[in-house]
Write an enzyme that holds these catalytic residues in place. Structure first.
Site, PDB file in Angstrom:
ATOM      1  N   ASP A  10       0.863  -1.171   0.000  1.00 47.02           N
ATOM      2  CA  ASP A  10       0.000   0.000   0.000  1.00 47.02           C
ATOM      3  C   ASP A  10       0.909   1.234   0.000  1.00 47.02           C
ATOM      4  O   ASP A  10       2.099   1.143   0.296  1.00 47.02           O
ATOM      5  CB  ASP A  10      -0.878  -0.043   1.257  1.00 47.02           C
ATOM      6  CG  ASP A  10      -1.648   1.228   1.491  1.00 47.02           C
ATOM      7  OD1 ASP A  10      -2.384   1.650   0.582  1.00 47.02           O
ATOM      8  OD2 ASP A  10      -1.498   1.807   2.586  1.00 47.02           O
ATOM      9  N   ASP A  12      -0.235   5.167   0.925  1.00 44.46           N
ATOM     10  CA  ASP A  12      -0.489   6.130   1.998  1.00 44.46           C
ATOM     11  C   ASP A  12      -0.556   5.426   3.346  1.00 44.46           C
ATOM     12  O   ASP A  12      -1.329   4.484   3.527  1.00 44.46           O
ATOM     13  CB  ASP A  12      -1.814   6.850   1.763  1.00 44.46           C
ATOM     14  CG  ASP A  12      -1.815   7.692   0.500  1.00 44.46           C
ATOM     15  OD1 ASP A  12      -2.240   8.845   0.586  1.00 44.46           O
ATOM     16  OD2 ASP A  12      -1.395   7.206  -0.567  1.00 44.46           O
ATOM     17  N   ASP A  41      -6.790  15.060  12.171  1.00 44.16           N
ATOM     18  CA  ASP A  41      -7.277  13.811  12.760  1.00 44.16           C
ATOM     19  C   ASP A  41      -8.573  13.352  12.104  1.00 44.16           C
ATOM     20  O   ASP A  41      -8.799  12.148  11.922  1.00 44.16           O
ATOM     21  CB  ASP A  41      -7.484  13.972  14.269  1.00 44.16           C
ATOM     22  CG  ASP A  41      -6.173  13.954  15.041  1.00 44.16           C
ATOM     23  OD1 ASP A  41      -5.164  13.464  14.485  1.00 44.16           O
ATOM     24  OD2 ASP A  41      -6.153  14.425  16.182  1.00 44.16           O
ATOM     25  N   ASP A 168      -1.500  -0.686   6.008  1.00 40.73           N
ATOM     26  CA  ASP A 168      -1.689  -0.094   7.337  1.00 40.73           C
ATOM     27  C   ASP A 168      -3.138  -0.030   7.788  1.00 40.73           C
ATOM     28  O   ASP A 168      -3.416   0.510   8.866  1.00 40.73           O
ATOM     29  CB  ASP A 168      -1.120   1.332   7.350  1.00 40.73           C
ATOM     30  CG  ASP A 168      -2.001   2.310   6.576  1.00 40.73           C
ATOM     31  OD1 ASP A 168      -2.462   3.303   7.161  1.00 40.73           O
ATOM     32  OD2 ASP A 168      -2.234   2.079   5.380  1.00 40.73           O
TER      33      ASP A 168
END
Length: 214
Positions: A10, A12, A41, A168
């Site tokens: 992956d 990003d 956030d 991630d």
């Protein structure tokens, strides 16, 4: 421990810390549209399913907002110009990729980021190590569908049995599962370990060089 010869990454949150540039472009587009902006956030929660879904999540009424298409277009215009303002590889990534290349491993990137931005970032940061990079485009389904992974394997001339997927997020866990690949989840990205465990992750690394032990 099994040794892999093909590594599908992956982008990003896995290879590149892109969050701040994504947030700036998101807020640029929202400001243009006269809509409330978001914190970094907030944007961190919105990412993972491509930038169209990012803008949908960031806008009131999402895709049903009459300004959606223009706002999405404004985001892409801004992001392609500013995608490298603060974006950088996570510590240890470049060294780990170089070591994998030295070991004659095949390396690809598959991303839900739109195609032009994926190509631009991979050329700039990883041209010496990444052989294939695939971003979102109209004729191929986005992750977690297996299409981009299977296309990467085809372009690399690699067998599925030789490959491992590294990401991630929950999207990456499901992409690996749908592609029939083992998944290694990284702990420096956009999702924490508890979230990943809740979404089926079972193998973790906290530093890029730990990949060299697989």
């Amino acid at each position: 421990m099994k040794e892999y010869s093909t590594y599908i990454f992956d982008l990003d949150g896995t290879l590149l810390d892109t969050l701040n540039d994504l947030a700036v472009s998101t807020n640029y587009a929202l400001h243009w549209a006269g809509m409330p902006e978001h914190s970094v956030d907030d944007v961190k929660v919105f990412v993972g399913n491509g930038v169209k879904k990012l803008i949908e999540r960031a806008m009131p009424d999402g895709i049903n907002n009459p300004k959606f298409e223009m706002t999405y277009s404004k985001f892409k215009e801004h992001y392609i110009e500013h995608s490298m303002d603060t974006t950088k590889p996570y510590p240890g990534i470049l060294e780990t990729l170089a070591e994998l290349k030295k070991k004659n491993k095949k390396i690809a990137v598959v991303s839900n980021k739109f195609y032009d931005a994926t190509q631009k970032l991979c050329r700039h940061f990883f041209c010496d190590s990444v052989q294939v990079s695939i971003g979102e485009r109209e004729n191929i389904r986005k992750k977690p569908a297996p299409d981009t992974v299977l296309e990467a394997l085809r372009q690399l001339g690699a067998e599925r049995e030789t490959a491992v997927y590294i990401g991630d997020s929950d999207v990456d866990v499901n992409t690996a599962k749908n592609s029939g690949l083992p998944c290694i989840s990284v702990l420096w990205g956009f999702r924490d370990k508890n979230f990943l465990i809740e979404h089926g992750a079972t193998s973790f690394i906290s530093e890029p060089n730990q990949l060299l032990n697989y």
